[in-house]
Design a protein around this motif. Sequence first.
Motif, PDB file in Angstrom:
ATOM      1  N   ILE A   1       0.847  -1.193   0.000  1.00  0.00           N
ATOM      2  CA  ILE A   1       0.000   0.000   0.000  1.00  0.00           C
ATOM      3  C   ILE A   1       0.877   1.237   0.000  1.00  0.00           C
ATOM      4  N   TYR A   2       0.413   2.249  -0.694  1.00  0.00           N
ATOM      5  CA  TYR A   2       1.019   3.566  -0.549  1.00  0.00           C
ATOM      6  C   TYR A   2      -0.098   4.588  -0.417  1.00  0.00           C
ATOM      7  N   THR A   3       0.205   5.639   0.293  1.00  0.00           N
ATOM      8  CA  THR A   3      -0.768   6.698   0.548  1.00  0.00           C
ATOM      9  C   THR A   3      -0.283   7.974  -0.117  1.00  0.00           C
ATOM     10  N   LEU A   4      -1.201   8.696  -0.719  1.00  0.00           N
ATOM     11  CA  LEU A   4      -0.834   9.963  -1.348  1.00  0.00           C
ATOM     12  C   LEU A   4      -1.944  10.985  -1.152  1.00  0.00           C
ATOM     13  N   TRP A   5      -1.563  12.237  -1.233  1.00  0.00           N
ATOM     14  CA  TRP A   5      -2.524  13.326  -1.215  1.00  0.00           C
ATOM     15  C   TRP A   5      -2.767  13.727  -2.653  1.00  0.00           C
ATOM     16  N   HIS A   6      -4.003  13.573  -3.108  1.00  0.00           N
ATOM     17  CA  HIS A   6      -4.381  13.891  -4.484  1.00  0.00           C
ATOM     18  C   HIS A   6      -4.656  15.387  -4.551  1.00  0.00           C
TER      19      HIS A   6
ATOM     20  N   HIS B   1      -7.965  15.177  -1.651  1.00  0.00           N
ATOM     21  CA  HIS B   1      -8.277  14.067  -0.746  1.00  0.00           C
ATOM     22  C   HIS B   1      -7.082  13.110  -0.648  1.00  0.00           C
ATOM     23  N   GLU B   2      -7.130  12.263   0.379  1.00  0.00           N
ATOM     24  CA  GLU B   2      -6.094  11.251   0.547  1.00  0.00           C
ATOM     25  C   GLU B   2      -6.544   9.951  -0.112  1.00  0.00           C
ATOM     26  N   GLN B   3      -5.613   9.288  -0.769  1.00  0.00           N
ATOM     27  CA  GLN B   3      -5.894   7.982  -1.352  1.00  0.00           C
ATOM     28  C   GLN B   3      -4.929   6.963  -0.770  1.00  0.00           C
TER      29      GLN B   3
ATOM     30  N   MET C   1     -14.640   9.456   0.512  1.00  0.00           N
ATOM     31  CA  MET C   1     -15.660   8.478   0.126  1.00  0.00           C
ATOM     32  C   MET C   1     -15.477   7.209   0.955  1.00  0.00           C
ATOM     33  N   PRO C   2     -15.640   7.284   2.269  1.00  0.00           N
ATOM     34  CA  PRO C   2     -15.298   6.158   3.145  1.00  0.00           C
ATOM     35  C   PRO C   2     -16.137   4.894   2.946  1.00  0.00           C
ATOM     36  N   ASP C   3     -17.308   4.990   2.335  1.00  0.00           N
ATOM     37  CA  ASP C   3     -18.165   3.823   2.141  1.00  0.00           C
ATOM     38  C   ASP C   3     -17.962   3.140   0.789  1.00  0.00           C
ATOM     39  N   TYR C   4     -16.934   3.587   0.044  1.00  0.00           N
ATOM     40  CA  TYR C   4     -16.696   3.063  -1.295  1.00  0.00           C
ATOM     41  C   TYR C   4     -15.269   2.547  -1.440  1.00  0.00           C
TER      42      TYR C   4
END
Length: 132
Positions: free
Chosen positions: A59-64, A69-71, A90-93
């Motif tokens: 996993i990697y995390t980035l700020w779009h 938003h964070e992905q 979009m926490p439910d998706y």
Amino acid sequence: MTLEATCCCKQVSITVSAQPEMNSVCHCTNCKQRTGSAFGISTYFKTDAVLNMSGDTRIYTLWHQEQNHEQKRYFCSSCGTTLYWTISTMPDYIGIAGGCFAASEILEPAYTLNNSNKCQWVSFPSNWQVEE
């Protein structure tokens, strides 16, 4: 309906039990870089539609920047294919890379996003909703 998406080497998969809530083509710089293509196909499902996730992912995390938003992106530890992701707004998706479904299961997108960044040679079917 059950759909399964896999990475290039078939070692990682995700299976969902529903039609997507959203299915779009995105032309933002981030999607272009994620796919190495002129756009990304982003297919979103409710998280409770996920039946199974298998295989070794990293996993990697980035700020779009463009979408603010964070992905968190999950990719195969062997071949590197980004298979799915979550988005902070979009926490439910869960998003699944549309090109990772079997060719016969790739659903036609309903709309196109971030068109100000699209390649000039890309055009859309007349029945698609076009959003800037």
